[in-house]
Write an enzyme that holds these catalytic residues in place. Sequence first.
Site, PDB file in Angstrom:
ATOM      1  N   ASP A 177      35.393  53.036  37.728  1.00 33.69           N
ATOM      2  CA  ASP A 177      34.613  53.365  36.542  1.00 33.69           C
ATOM      3  C   ASP A 177      33.422  52.431  36.423  1.00 33.69           C
ATOM      4  O   ASP A 177      33.466  51.289  36.913  1.00 33.69           O
ATOM      5  CB  ASP A 177      35.478  53.239  35.284  1.00 33.69           C
ATOM      6  CG  ASP A 177      36.539  54.322  35.193  1.00 33.69           C
ATOM      7  OD1 ASP A 177      36.316  55.405  35.759  1.00 33.69           O
ATOM      8  OD2 ASP A 177      37.583  54.085  34.549  1.00 33.69           O
ATOM      9  N   ASP A 208      39.113  52.924  27.087  1.00 33.83           N
ATOM     10  CA  ASP A 208      38.555  51.631  27.468  1.00 33.83           C
ATOM     11  C   ASP A 208      37.496  51.219  26.450  1.00 33.83           C
ATOM     12  O   ASP A 208      37.209  51.954  25.503  1.00 33.83           O
ATOM     13  CB  ASP A 208      37.997  51.666  28.895  1.00 33.83           C
ATOM     14  CG  ASP A 208      36.883  52.691  29.073  1.00 33.83           C
ATOM     15  OD1 ASP A 208      35.999  52.766  28.199  1.00 33.83           O
ATOM     16  OD2 ASP A 208      36.888  53.415  30.087  1.00 33.83           O
ATOM     17  N   ARG A 246      43.711  52.816  32.781  1.00 34.30           N
ATOM     18  CA  ARG A 246      43.413  53.011  31.357  1.00 34.30           C
ATOM     19  C   ARG A 246      44.608  53.635  30.630  1.00 34.30           C
ATOM     20  O   ARG A 246      44.939  53.256  29.511  1.00 34.30           O
ATOM     21  CB  ARG A 246      42.192  53.920  31.199  1.00 34.30           C
ATOM     22  CG  ARG A 246      40.874  53.274  31.566  1.00 34.30           C
ATOM     23  CD  ARG A 246      39.751  54.283  31.480  1.00 34.30           C
ATOM     24  NE  ARG A 246      39.815  55.285  32.537  1.00 34.30           N
ATOM     25  CZ  ARG A 246      39.508  56.560  32.389  1.00 34.30           C
ATOM     26  NH1 ARG A 246      39.153  57.022  31.199  1.00 34.30           N
ATOM     27  NH2 ARG A 246      39.557  57.389  33.397  1.00 34.30           N
ATOM     28  N   TYR A 306      44.891  45.615  40.715  1.00 32.61           N
ATOM     29  CA  TYR A 306      43.882  45.371  39.685  1.00 32.61           C
ATOM     30  C   TYR A 306      44.316  44.217  38.792  1.00 32.61           C
ATOM     31  O   TYR A 306      45.518  43.975  38.611  1.00 32.61           O
ATOM     32  CB  TYR A 306      43.699  46.602  38.790  1.00 32.61           C
ATOM     33  CG  TYR A 306      43.255  47.857  39.492  1.00 32.61           C
ATOM     34  CD1 TYR A 306      41.902  48.198  39.586  1.00 32.61           C
ATOM     35  CD2 TYR A 306      44.186  48.732  40.051  1.00 32.61           C
ATOM     36  CE1 TYR A 306      41.505  49.364  40.208  1.00 32.61           C
ATOM     37  CE2 TYR A 306      43.786  49.900  40.689  1.00 32.61           C
ATOM     38  CZ  TYR A 306      42.442  50.210  40.760  1.00 32.61           C
ATOM     39  OH  TYR A 306      42.047  51.355  41.381  1.00 32.61           O
TER      40      TYR A 306
END
Length: 312
Positions: A47, A89, A181, A75
Amino acid sequence: MSGRKLAPELHGLLLVDKPEGLTSAAVVARVKRALGQRKVGHLGTLDPFATGLLPVCIGEGTKIAPFLADDVKRYVGDIVLGVATDTLDRTGTVVEEAPVPPWSTERLAGALARFRGDVLQTPPMYSALKRGGVPLYRLAREGQSVEREPRAVRITAFEAAWVGNDRLRFAVTCSRGTYVRVLAEDLGRALGTCAHLSSLRRTVCGAFAVSSAVRLYDLEAAAAEDRLPLLSPSVALGALRAVTVDERTSLSIRRGQQWALERLGPPQASSETVRVADPDGGLIAVVTVTAGGTWQLARVFAADTPQPEHVH
């Protein structure tokens, strides 16, 4: 005729550290311009607000993408509790606020355990998945919401720690197709509140780590100093078993002559994928096993693909 010097053709997998604020497609465009390359693509979309490792395929390296796309990813990031957004987010519009229960290490450990292993995850509306040929994020921007089928993903590891009354810092190792997310939102619900993802950085993609990547804005300098983290196609596919053939067989395979695959020996598994290399280690082809148990060509690579010893 222009006197402009053409950039040499590059082939392989370039490890890029994506900065915040750019789409993955914009990173590809910058790589094309900075390195003067024509054929460039990326693996594993990030993203725009996310940073970190974005593997970029260049030249013949674009042919290896199907054999790398299912790799595990890692991540790190932050989750803000008590506030939910439409995009899940920090780039979205606030749609809900809720009290954050008093934090507890034990409660957090119990909530995290619910999301490890094989879990079902419903993709968010703000995603590139398509419905009737239209990306879901476009429908979401028009105020529409459509049903999405839950998908199976695997969460190999998921750890988090409190870094404030309403903030968690986490690390997650997950399969391709996982929406971090959604994981942030679901964890918030499991803790008795709502949540959104406030930061995200990809540190690992398969066998590749961001510690070996080049920052996007350093590309031109790295190329000029011959220190691009460009992996040859053969090295990038290092997880696959290699079968080395002689020059005559190499030439026949590059011509697409199926009979030459008989010289590879029998497959070691019914669903095996292997890389075929020439005597110097250069990648010739990727081959897979047919339903009948014989080899078939999946991809053939040009003879001028860089050799492993050219990798920096």
